[in-house]
Design an enzyme around this catalytic site. Structure first.
Site, short mmCIF file in Angstrom:
data_model
loop_
_atom_site.label_atom_id
_atom_site.label_comp_id
_atom_site.label_asym_id
_atom_site.label_seq_id
_atom_site.Cartn_x
_atom_site.Cartn_y
_atom_site.Cartn_z
N HIS A 13 0.87 -1.20 0.00
CA HIS A 13 0.00 0.00 0.00
C HIS A 13 0.89 1.23 0.00
CE1 HIS A 13 -3.86 2.11 1.33
NE2 HIS A 13 -2.95 3.07 1.16
N HIS A 15 1.55 5.39 -1.72
CA HIS A 15 1.20 6.55 -2.53
C HIS A 15 2.48 7.12 -3.13
CE1 HIS A 15 -2.93 6.78 -0.91
NE2 HIS A 15 -2.36 6.25 0.14
N LYS A 99 -9.47 0.05 -5.85
CA LYS A 99 -9.50 0.69 -4.53
C LYS A 99 -10.82 1.38 -4.28
CE LYS A 99 -7.88 2.29 -0.64
NZ LYS A 99 -6.75 3.14 -0.32
N HIS A 136 -10.52 1.39 1.76
CA HIS A 136 -10.29 2.36 2.82
C HIS A 136 -11.49 2.19 3.73
CE1 HIS A 136 -8.78 6.23 4.56
NE2 HIS A 136 -9.98 6.13 5.10
N HIS A 174 -4.69 -0.54 5.82
CA HIS A 174 -4.24 0.22 7.00
C HIS A 174 -5.20 0.13 8.18
CE1 HIS A 174 -6.92 3.05 5.03
NE2 HIS A 174 -6.04 3.44 4.15
N ASP A 247 1.44 2.65 3.54
CA ASP A 247 0.59 3.82 3.33
C ASP A 247 1.43 5.10 3.34
OD1 ASP A 247 -1.72 5.19 2.72
OD2 ASP A 247 -2.42 5.30 4.79
O1 DOR Z 1 -3.43 9.50 5.64
C1 DOR Z 1 -3.78 9.19 4.51
N1 DOR Z 1 -3.19 9.75 3.42
N2 DOR Z 1 -4.76 8.33 4.35
C2 DOR Z 1 -5.28 8.06 3.15
O2 DOR Z 1 -6.18 7.28 3.07
C3 DOR Z 1 -4.79 8.77 1.93
C4 DOR Z 1 -3.45 9.24 2.11
C5 DOR Z 1 -3.01 10.25 1.05
O3 DOR Z 1 -3.24 9.99 -0.13
O4 DOR Z 1 -2.41 11.25 1.42
ZN ZN Z 2 -3.32 5.07 1.50
#
Ligand code: DOR
Ligand code: ZN
Length: 346
Positions: A13, A15, A99, A136, A174, A247
């Site tokens: 997971h 980003h 997702k 999520h 998460h 995450d």
């Molecule tokens: O804290 C988070 N940041 N939770 C999420 O679900 C998305 C993520 C983000 O893309 O910044």
């Molecule tokens: Zn995330």
């Protein structure tokens, strides 16, 4: 144990964003992980196979020279995702999940799902082609307290979803509560969960006591100490339903240190070392490889990596910040603190 060799881990997971941020953060992941499940919450979101393919090419182009890192792409589910798109995603070979962001739940979730019942045809297609749903897991109704949103999601959305779609494979992303850990442990093998370093390291006091710490703010928000203990127990239990997902979610310092700060912790520059510390402190370093390197590929039906990494018990100081584009910086999880595990250079 002062040195540990692991089958190379994957981050289930992550980003990565796009453009200059992608180029700034990607090398930290490729130095540690062979593959990562890449979240689709770009602006605009990655809702089509074509967009996922183009995003994948931008990630491949941003890899450091010689890297063989493999991005595992995902699609962003909307009220309008068609069964045809799901079938095309499965046939693409490079999309490994879809997702679900409940609309309004978190960063860039405005195009998310307003009511999962609108997605029944897409969910049935995912079940038919065996493409996992990554959730999520928070409800978003204004009336539900933010600390109860995950538990409410289990009762109102996830439980009924698993009943309606008895072959759908689901990753509860998460997880943050003992309730979620118990739900997954008691569930079928088609249900798994990822656990982040911040939810294993901290409870909500870290966020709120003695001053507000915006760099420890993520969603779902940190919970109670008893929840952290339950997550630690789940992660280190050896149960294959739990695996690594950082995450890691980069946001510029200026958008974190703000009157309305963004949710997300950036951890990818020391991710596997953080998990090593967590498992070592729990006296369960022998279970790190399962959590970090075996359970994820087994769930996603991908081969385990054949490459290896070595971690050594050697102190490193986590930088105060990393450079980003346009003079802004990125403050990592545990910025400026000492970490007693390091990655040995290959
Ligand atoms: O804290 C988070 N940041 N939770 C999420 O679900 C998305 C993520 C983000 O893309 O910044
Ligand atoms: Zn995330």
């Amino acid at each position: 144990m002062d040195r540990i060799s692991l089958c190379q881990p994957d981050d289930w997971h992550l980003h990565l964003r796009d453009g200059a941020t992608l180029r700034a953060v990607l090398p930290y992941t490729t130095a540690r992980f062979a593959r990562a499940i890449v979240m689709p919450n770009l602006v605009p979101p990655v809702t089509t196979v074509e967009a996922a393919g183009a995003y994948r090419q931008r990630i491949l182009a941003a890899r450091p020279a010689g890297s063989r890192f493999e991005p595992l792409m995902t699609l962003y589910l909307t009220d309008n995702t068609s069964p045809g798109t799901i079938r095309a995603a499965a046939a693409s070979g490079f999309i490994h999940g879809v997702k679900l962001y409940p609309a309004g739940a978190t960063t860039h979730s405005d195009s998310g799902v307003t009511d999962l019942h609108r997605c029944e045809a897409a969910l049935a297609a995912m079940e038919a082609v065996d493409l996992p749903l990554l959730v999520h897991g928070e409800v978003t109704h204004a009336g539900v307290d933010i600390f109860d949103r995950e538990a409410c999601f289990i009762d109102e959305v996830l439980g009924p979803l698993l009943d309606r779609h008895p072959r759908l494979r689901v990753v509860f992303e998460h997880i943050t509560t003992g309730r979620a850990a118990r739900f997954v442990a008691a569930g079928p093998s088609r249900l798994a969960a990822t656990i982040t370093p911040q939810h294993l390291l901290f409870n909500r006091n870290r966020l709120l006591v003695g001053g507000l710490r915006p760099h420890d703010y993520c969603l779902p928000v940190l919970k109670r100490e008893r929840d952290r203990q339950a997550l630690l127990e789940a992660a280190t239990s050896g149960n294959p339903s739990f695996f690594l997902g950082t995450d890691s979610a980069p946001h510029a310092r200026s958008s974190k240190e703000s009157a309305c700060g963004c949710a997300g912790c950036f951890s990818s520059a020391s991710a596997i070392e953080l998990y090593a510390r967590i498992f070592a402190d729990a006296g369960r370093l022998d279970r790190l490889e399962g959590f970090a390197s075996h359970h994820g590929p087994d769930f996603y039906r991908l081969p385990r990596n054949t490459s290896r990494i070595t971690l050594v018990r050697q102190a490193q100081r986590i930088p105060d910040a990393f450079a980003l584009d346009a003079g802004d910086t990125l403050v990592p999880l545990l910025a400026g603190e000492l970490l007693d595990w390091s990655l040995e250079s290959p």
